[in-house]
Write a protein that holds these residues in place. Structure first.
Motif, short mmCIF file in Angstrom:
data_model
loop_
_atom_site.label_atom_id
_atom_site.label_comp_id
_atom_site.label_asym_id
_atom_site.label_seq_id
_atom_site.Cartn_x
_atom_site.Cartn_y
_atom_site.Cartn_z
N GLY A 56 -36.97 13.55 -24.53
CA GLY A 56 -37.91 12.47 -24.77
C GLY A 56 -37.49 11.61 -25.95
O GLY A 56 -37.65 10.39 -25.95
N ARG A 57 -36.90 12.23 -26.95
CA ARG A 57 -36.44 11.48 -28.12
C ARG A 57 -35.25 10.59 -27.76
O ARG A 57 -35.14 9.47 -28.23
N GLU A 59 -34.58 9.37 -24.77
CA GLU A 59 -35.08 8.27 -23.94
C GLU A 59 -35.76 7.21 -24.81
O GLU A 59 -35.60 6.01 -24.57
N LYS A 60 -36.52 7.63 -25.79
CA LYS A 60 -37.19 6.69 -26.69
C LYS A 60 -36.15 5.86 -27.45
O LYS A 60 -36.30 4.65 -27.60
N ARG A 63 -34.65 3.30 -25.03
CA ARG A 63 -35.59 2.20 -24.76
C ARG A 63 -35.65 1.25 -25.96
O ARG A 63 -35.69 0.03 -25.80
N ARG A 64 -35.67 1.81 -27.15
CA ARG A 64 -35.79 1.00 -28.36
C ARG A 64 -34.61 0.05 -28.51
O ARG A 64 -34.76 -1.10 -28.92
#
Length: 79
Positions: A56-57, A59-60, A63-64
Motif C-alpha cells: 500500500g505504501r 502504491e501510494k 500515485r503521488r
C-alpha cells in the motif's frame, strides 16, 4: 544523603493491562499508574506479529509521483 538533593521516593501502585496490581517505589508524583502494555499483551512476549502493508505504501508513492506499472516496465526494458 544530602538534604533536598534527591527526589521523593514514594510507594506507587502499578495497575497492569490484565488487571494485576503491583506496589513498588518510584519518584513519580502520582500514587497510581495504569500501564497499557505488559507481558500479557506485548508482541515480544506473546509471539504475535503485526505486519505492515508495504504494498500500500508503494502504491501510494507511485500515485503521488504519477508513476504506473507501464512506466516501470519501460525502464526495466531499457537496461
Amino acid at each position: 544523603m544530602k538534604k533536598d538533593l534527591h527526589p521523593e521516593y514514594n510507594e506507587v501502585t502499578i495497575k497492569l493491562a490484565d488487571g494485576t496490581e503491583i506496589v513498588t517505589r518510584s519518584t513519580m508524583d502520582k500514587d497510581t499508574h495504569e500501564s497499557e502494555v505488559d507481558s500479557t499483551n506485548h508482541p515480544f512476549y506473546t509471539g504475535r506479529r503485526q505486519f505492515v502493508d508495504t504494498a500500500g505504501r508503494v502504491e501510494k508513492f507511485n500515485r503521488r509521483y504519477g508513476l504506473n506499472q507501464d512506466d516501470e516496465d519501460e525502464e526495466d526494458d531499457e537496461e
